[in-house]
Every structure is written in structure tokens, then in C-alpha cells.
Design a protein around this motif. Structure first.
Motif, PDB file in Angstrom:
ATOM      1  N   PHE A   1       9.404  -4.171  -9.075  1.00 42.55           N
ATOM      2  CA  PHE A   1       8.842  -5.197  -9.755  1.00 42.55           C
ATOM      3  C   PHE A   1       9.293  -5.710 -11.118  1.00 42.55           C
ATOM      4  O   PHE A   1       9.782  -6.844 -11.412  1.00 42.55           O
ATOM      5  CB  PHE A   1       7.127  -5.363  -9.564  1.00 42.55           C
ATOM      6  CG  PHE A   1       6.555  -6.248 -10.702  1.00 42.55           C
ATOM      7  CD1 PHE A   1       6.468  -7.586  -9.931  1.00 42.55           C
ATOM      8  CD2 PHE A   1       5.874  -6.099 -11.642  1.00 42.55           C
ATOM      9  CE1 PHE A   1       5.888  -8.517 -10.740  1.00 42.55           C
ATOM     10  CE2 PHE A   1       5.348  -6.833 -12.288  1.00 42.55           C
ATOM     11  CZ  PHE A   1       5.240  -8.176 -12.142  1.00 42.55           C
ATOM     12  N   ILE A   2       9.262  -4.751 -11.967  1.00 44.58           N
ATOM     13  CA  ILE A   2       9.656  -4.748 -13.334  1.00 44.58           C
ATOM     14  C   ILE A   2      11.053  -5.313 -13.442  1.00 44.58           C
ATOM     15  O   ILE A   2      11.505  -6.027 -14.021  1.00 44.58           O
ATOM     16  CB  ILE A   2       9.539  -3.696 -14.029  1.00 44.58           C
ATOM     17  CG1 ILE A   2       7.885  -3.292 -14.304  1.00 44.58           C
ATOM     18  CG2 ILE A   2      10.225  -3.476 -15.306  1.00 44.58           C
ATOM     19  CD1 ILE A   2       7.394  -2.011 -14.863  1.00 44.58           C
ATOM     20  N   ALA A   3      12.097  -4.651 -12.361  1.00 43.02           N
ATOM     21  CA  ALA A   3      13.441  -5.087 -12.609  1.00 43.02           C
ATOM     22  C   ALA A   3      13.626  -6.625 -12.172  1.00 43.02           C
ATOM     23  O   ALA A   3      14.274  -7.086 -12.655  1.00 43.02           O
ATOM     24  CB  ALA A   3      14.308  -4.057 -11.654  1.00 43.02           C
ATOM     25  N   CYS A   4      13.177  -6.893 -11.052  1.00 34.03           N
ATOM     26  CA  CYS A   4      13.249  -8.237 -10.574  1.00 34.03           C
ATOM     27  C   CYS A   4      12.577  -9.300 -11.628  1.00 34.03           C
ATOM     28  O   CYS A   4      13.119 -10.316 -11.971  1.00 34.03           O
ATOM     29  CB  CYS A   4      12.469  -8.397  -9.450  1.00 34.03           C
ATOM     30  SG  CYS A   4      13.370  -7.734  -7.970  1.00 34.03           S
TER      31      CYS A   4
ATOM     32  N   LEU B   1      -1.387  -1.600  -1.523  1.00 34.43           N
ATOM     33  CA  LEU B   1       0.206  -1.518  -1.570  1.00 34.43           C
ATOM     34  C   LEU B   1       0.877  -0.327  -1.074  1.00 34.43           C
ATOM     35  O   LEU B   1       2.151  -0.406  -0.653  1.00 34.43           O
ATOM     36  CB  LEU B   1       0.289  -1.606  -3.076  1.00 34.43           C
ATOM     37  CG  LEU B   1      -0.006  -3.017  -3.880  1.00 34.43           C
ATOM     38  CD1 LEU B   1       0.360  -3.112  -5.075  1.00 34.43           C
ATOM     39  CD2 LEU B   1       0.621  -4.277  -3.058  1.00 34.43           C
ATOM     40  N   SER B   2       0.175   0.749  -0.783  1.00 33.41           N
ATOM     41  CA  SER B   2       0.764   1.779  -0.310  1.00 33.41           C
ATOM     42  C   SER B   2       0.631   2.056   1.185  1.00 33.41           C
ATOM     43  O   SER B   2       1.256   3.127   1.775  1.00 33.41           O
ATOM     44  CB  SER B   2      -0.037   3.057  -1.033  1.00 33.41           C
ATOM     45  OG  SER B   2      -1.218   3.197  -0.403  1.00 33.41           O
TER      46      SER B   2
ATOM     47  N   LEU C   1       7.525   2.752   0.650  1.00 33.59           N
ATOM     48  CA  LEU C   1       7.910   2.956  -0.707  1.00 33.59           C
ATOM     49  C   LEU C   1       6.636   3.759  -1.668  1.00 33.59           C
ATOM     50  O   LEU C   1       5.554   2.964  -1.287  1.00 33.59           O
ATOM     51  CB  LEU C   1       8.417   1.654  -1.225  1.00 33.59           C
ATOM     52  CG  LEU C   1       9.640   1.029  -0.930  1.00 33.59           C
ATOM     53  CD1 LEU C   1       9.765  -0.471  -1.388  1.00 33.59           C
ATOM     54  CD2 LEU C   1      10.766   1.731  -0.804  1.00 33.59           C
ATOM     55  N   GLY C   2       7.052   4.260  -2.512  1.00 35.41           N
ATOM     56  CA  GLY C   2       5.978   4.888  -3.337  1.00 35.41           C
ATOM     57  C   GLY C   2       5.422   3.970  -4.448  1.00 35.41           C
ATOM     58  O   GLY C   2       6.148   2.976  -4.531  1.00 35.41           O
ATOM     59  N   TRP C   3       4.376   4.107  -5.043  1.00 30.86           N
ATOM     60  CA  TRP C   3       3.764   3.316  -5.852  1.00 30.86           C
ATOM     61  C   TRP C   3       4.698   3.236  -7.409  1.00 30.86           C
ATOM     62  O   TRP C   3       4.970   1.911  -7.524  1.00 30.86           O
ATOM     63  CB  TRP C   3       2.493   3.974  -6.499  1.00 30.86           C
ATOM     64  CG  TRP C   3       1.748   3.031  -7.642  1.00 30.86           C
ATOM     65  CD1 TRP C   3       1.774   3.444  -8.958  1.00 30.86           C
ATOM     66  CD2 TRP C   3       1.253   2.052  -7.468  1.00 30.86           C
ATOM     67  NE1 TRP C   3       1.029   2.411  -9.462  1.00 30.86           N
ATOM     68  CE2 TRP C   3       0.701   1.581  -8.721  1.00 30.86           C
ATOM     69  CE3 TRP C   3       0.870   1.042  -6.243  1.00 30.86           C
ATOM     70  CZ2 TRP C   3       0.020   0.374  -8.844  1.00 30.86           C
ATOM     71  CZ3 TRP C   3       0.145  -0.255  -6.963  1.00 30.86           C
ATOM     72  CH2 TRP C   3      -0.349  -0.631  -7.933  1.00 30.86           C
ATOM     73  N   GLY C   4       5.638   4.257  -7.617  1.00 29.65           N
ATOM     74  CA  GLY C   4       6.293   3.972  -8.728  1.00 29.65           C
ATOM     75  C   GLY C   4       7.356   3.305  -8.561  1.00 29.65           C
ATOM     76  O   GLY C   4       8.113   2.403  -9.153  1.00 29.65           O
ATOM     77  N   THR C   5       8.077   3.544  -7.251  1.00 31.35           N
ATOM     78  CA  THR C   5       9.302   2.725  -6.789  1.00 31.35           C
ATOM     79  C   THR C   5       8.936   1.207  -6.686  1.00 31.35           C
ATOM     80  O   THR C   5       9.662   0.324  -7.045  1.00 31.35           O
ATOM     81  CB  THR C   5       9.848   2.958  -5.365  1.00 31.35           C
ATOM     82  OG1 THR C   5       9.979   4.602  -5.459  1.00 31.35           O
ATOM     83  CG2 THR C   5      11.091   2.484  -5.112  1.00 31.35           C
ATOM     84  N   ARG C   6       7.811   1.001  -6.226  1.00 29.57           N
ATOM     85  CA  ARG C   6       7.123  -0.736  -6.130  1.00 29.57           C
ATOM     86  C   ARG C   6       7.196  -1.158  -7.503  1.00 29.57           C
ATOM     87  O   ARG C   6       7.848  -2.208  -7.771  1.00 29.57           O
ATOM     88  CB  ARG C   6       6.005  -0.677  -5.564  1.00 29.57           C
ATOM     89  CG  ARG C   6       6.164  -0.374  -3.945  1.00 29.57           C
ATOM     90  CD  ARG C   6       4.867  -0.403  -3.259  1.00 29.57           C
ATOM     91  NE  ARG C   6       4.822  -0.153  -1.787  1.00 29.57           N
ATOM     92  CZ  ARG C   6       4.046  -0.631  -1.101  1.00 29.57           C
ATOM     93  NH1 ARG C   6       2.946  -1.485  -1.294  1.00 29.57           N
ATOM     94  NH2 ARG C   6       4.141  -0.178   0.247  1.00 29.57           N
TER      95      ARG C   6
END
Length: 78
Positions: free
Chosen positions: A36-39, A8-9, A27-32
């Protein structure tokens, strides 16, 4: 879990991806995870709201169809 983070990175050694994957790989891991959580949360809320609006006479079925579909699409987005 480390292999998943590498893939993923964008550190899996495969550089022949399309433009979208190259942008996503920056994109960083935290941003991804935040995306994902927001969507996912937005999708669940749209689906629940669409289900609640199903019982409104006349326009309820249309609102349900639109919101439920948007909710499902948002839940499947990255």
C-alpha cells in the motif's frame, strides 16, 4: 483495529471470495502495508511529476494527463 486486521488477513470466516481475494488473503499484514505504501508513494510522485511537466510547451499537457492519471490509479491500487 483487531477487526480490521482479521478482515485483511482473511480470518473473518468468509471463504466464498474470488481467486484474487484468496491470493491476497495469503499475504501478511506487513506485506500488505508495504504494498500500500509503495503504491501510494509511487502515485503521489507520478502526480507531482505530471503537475511539474504541465508547463512544458506542446507536450506538457499530454505528459500531465498521462502521469496524473497513472498517479491516481497507482494511489488507488492496493
Amino acid at each position: 483495529m483487531d477487526k480490521l486486521k482479521k478482515v485483511l488477513s482473511g480470518q473473518d470466516g468468509n471463504n466464498d471470495d474470488g481467486d484474487i481475494l484468496q491470493v491476497a488473503s495469503t499475504l501478511g499484514w506487513g506485506t500488505r502495508m508495504k504494498g500500500f505504501i509503495a503504491c501510494f508513494v509511487l502515485g503521489v510522485l507520478c502526480s507531482i511529476l505530471g503537475t511539474c511537466l504541465l508547463w512544458i510547451p506542446r507536450v506538457g499537457l499530454i505528459l500531465f494527463a498521462v502521469l496524473y492519471t497513472l498517479g491516481n490509479v497507482a494511489s488507488l491500487c492496493r
